[in-house]
Enzyme design. Structure first.
Site, PDB file in Angstrom:
ATOM      1  N   HIS A   1       0.835  -1.201   0.000  1.00 13.77           N
ATOM      2  CA  HIS A   1       0.000   0.000   0.000  1.00 13.77           C
ATOM      3  C   HIS A   1       0.873   1.256   0.000  1.00 13.77           C
ATOM      4  O   HIS A   1       0.436   2.321  -0.440  1.00 13.77           O
ATOM      5  CB  HIS A   1      -0.910   0.034   1.225  1.00 13.77           C
ATOM      6  CG  HIS A   1      -1.959  -1.031   1.238  1.00 13.77           C
ATOM      7  ND1 HIS A   1      -1.713  -2.306   1.699  1.00 13.77           N
ATOM      8  CD2 HIS A   1      -3.261  -1.016   0.857  1.00 13.77           C
ATOM      9  CE1 HIS A   1      -2.819  -3.022   1.599  1.00 13.77           C
ATOM     10  NE2 HIS A   1      -3.760  -2.270   1.085  1.00 13.77           N
TER      11      HIS A   1
ATOM     12  N   ASP B   1      -4.536  -6.601  -7.556  1.00 24.61           N
ATOM     13  CA  ASP B   1      -4.764  -5.882  -6.319  1.00 24.61           C
ATOM     14  C   ASP B   1      -5.056  -4.424  -6.698  1.00 24.61           C
ATOM     15  O   ASP B   1      -4.898  -4.019  -7.860  1.00 24.61           O
ATOM     16  CB  ASP B   1      -3.540  -5.999  -5.408  1.00 24.61           C
ATOM     17  CG  ASP B   1      -3.880  -5.882  -3.925  1.00 24.61           C
ATOM     18  OD1 ASP B   1      -4.988  -5.405  -3.601  1.00 24.61           O
ATOM     19  OD2 ASP B   1      -3.042  -6.259  -3.094  1.00 24.61           O
TER      20      ASP B   1
END
Length: 502
Positions: A176, A248
């Site tokens: 992230h 993702d």
């Protein structure tokens, strides 16, 4: 062929506004991923899903992350257990049923795609983002339980997406926030990270989610999400996988810092992905940017129509196999599932060291963090007041003090005031232990006490106290740890790696 149908997008809130409905209808996206901000009451969320389907005009894939444990989007239905808690049970039948429990709670709302389970092997204790989301440190155990979980979900009607291919378990960086690198040889990956994913391919699990990670032994230039070598050469050609490959979230900085404004979308389709997860967290602009990048690639023929057609065929087949018609979740089935969740939680509690039994009338001191921070895929955490209230239902004479990252004044005062009481130090953080937790553990070790490791199981090995490990902090875990304190029953077997003796 509409390239927008390869995009799975997110939305700002719990309702679809007329403007958002027109936006979806105008572009014709392939589906929507729901996050915690989108999921409210069952009735409201079911209406949101229906409105999305009406706007897109056909059977589409509505996704979310209902992994179990700390990563849950729907909280008002039976909550599937933490994967690592299932690892402590070592029961494939339980894992299969846990996947079905997750699916029943989603399909009741019309959600037909679950980005779960994680097949990452938890071989790195310092991994910032996987941890208890993994079934354990043994690749064979992860394969057995993870594939069972995925098949349980699909048997109950929800497409599973095993993640994060080809393996996120041995990283020091959260994707992230940055681009992790796994610098292992192909042979080392084959022996560990790849074993669960190979098992999922052999079992025919319906979809695989990619990892935003660089694997230099495979492709020194491109993260797996954008690597033709990884997605087509390895997964498709070598392993023979024919299901859906989904990325993702493309807003994660491992991708967005290097491939901004949607330019990663055509690159991942060219590499072999079928669905691109576009997340704007309330901003719809990134979805248009991804679509514009796809259209430019098609116009410039860097992305072929043949490759686009292949991706759309796979997505259509998945939507046909897992239609989104909401399926009732009977009250009787919910009660059965709730009881099963509680039983799994009790069975997974793991003892480390000599743990005392406490009577209901015992004088107990609880030291806990005020409100731990969250990040990455996590949407909530357990605060000290909530924990104290839950444990006080089992120990009426419990007193508690909360601490911050460094402030231990209230905790020290409580210890001084009640020198003979049993002390419980609770860690409810996912991240690194704080200075306050180290300080209090050292104090408690001198007088005797117990560590309740309610989130990150690695914390139990980092503090000098006997411990009860629950692998999670949901209500079933709190009831289970209270039961273990009162009965001495902690039958779980740690699925963590045994520390090396130096």
């Amino acid at each position: 062929m509409n390239p927008a149908r390869t995009l799975i997008v997110d939305l700002p809130g719990p309702d679809l506004t007329p403007e958002e409905g027109l936006f979806l209808a105008r572009y014709g996206f392939g589906g929507v991923c729901l996050f915690a901000r989108n999921i409210s009451t069952p009735e409201r969320t079911a209406r949101l899903v229906r409105d999305i389907r009406d706007a897109l005009g056909r059977d589409v894939l509505i996704a979310t992350d209902q992994e179990g444990g700390a990563v849950l989007r729907r909280l008002d239905s039976p909550q599937p257990p933490t994967p690592m808690g299932l690892g402590a049970l070592r029961d494939p039948a339980a894992a299969f049923e846990a996947g079905a429990v997750a699916a029943r709670g989603l399909l009741e709302l019309g959600i037909n795609w679950n980005y779960a389970p994680s097949l990452d092997v938890n071989v790195n204790p310092e991994n910032p983002v996987i941890g208890e989301r993994s079934f354990g440190a043994n690749p064979a155990l992860v394969a057995e339980l993870g594939v069972a979980w995925a098949l349980g979900s699909e048997a109950a009607g929800v497409l599973s997406s095993v993640k994060h291919f080809p393996g996120h378990g041995d990283t020091h960086v959260d994707s992230h926030l940055g681009l992790p690198t796994v610098d292992k040889s192909r042979a080392a990956l084959e022996a560990c990270e790849w074993l669960p994913f190979r098992a999922a391919v052999r079992a025919g699990v319906g979809s695989v989610m990619t990892a935003h990670i660089l694997y230099p032994a495979l492709d020194p230039l491109h993260p797996a999400t954008l690597s033709h070598t990884v997605l087509t050469g390895l997964l498709r050609d070598e392993w023979g996988y024919s299901g859906v490959v989904v990325t993702d979230a493309m807003d994660m900085r491992a991708i967005s810092d290097r491939y901004p404004r949607g330019i990663g979308a055509p690159l991942t389709l060219m590499a072999g992905a079928d669905a691109v997860l576009s997340c704007g967290h309330g901003d719809l602009t990134p979805h248009v940017e991804h679509l514009v990048a796809l259209e430019r690639a098609l116009a410039g023929e860097t992305l072929s129509e043949e490759r686009l057609h292949e991706a759309l065929e796979r997505l259509d087949a998945a939507a046909s196999r897992f239609p989104g018609a909401a399926r009732p979740y009977s009250s009787g089935q919910k009660q059965t599932d709730e009881a099963q969740v509680r039983a799994w939680a009790r069975g997974s509690v793991t003892r480390q060291g000599a743990v005392p039994r406490l009577s209901r009338d015992a004088e107990v001191l609880l030291l806990a963090p005020e409100q731990p921070g969250i990040g990455g895929p996590y949407g909530d955490s357990l605060g000290g007041e909530a924990l104290a209230a839950a444990l006080r239902a089992h120990f009426p004479h419990l007193r508690h003090a909360l601490h911050g990252d460094t402030d231990t004044a209230a905790a020290r005062a409580l210890l001084t005031a009640y020198p003979d009481a049993t002390v419980l130090l609770a860690t409810t953080t996912r991240w690194e232990l704080t200075p306050a937790q180290h300080e209090l553990a050292a104090l408690i070790a001198q007088r005797g006490g117990l560590h309740l490791a309610l989130w990150n199981p690695e914390h139990a090995r980092a503090l000098p106290l006997p411990a009860l490990v629950t692998y999670g902090y949901r209500s079933a875990h709190l009831a289970a740890v209270a039961h273990a304190l009162q009965t001495g029953e902690a039958p779980g077997r740690s699925p963590l790696a045994v520390p090396e003796v130096v």
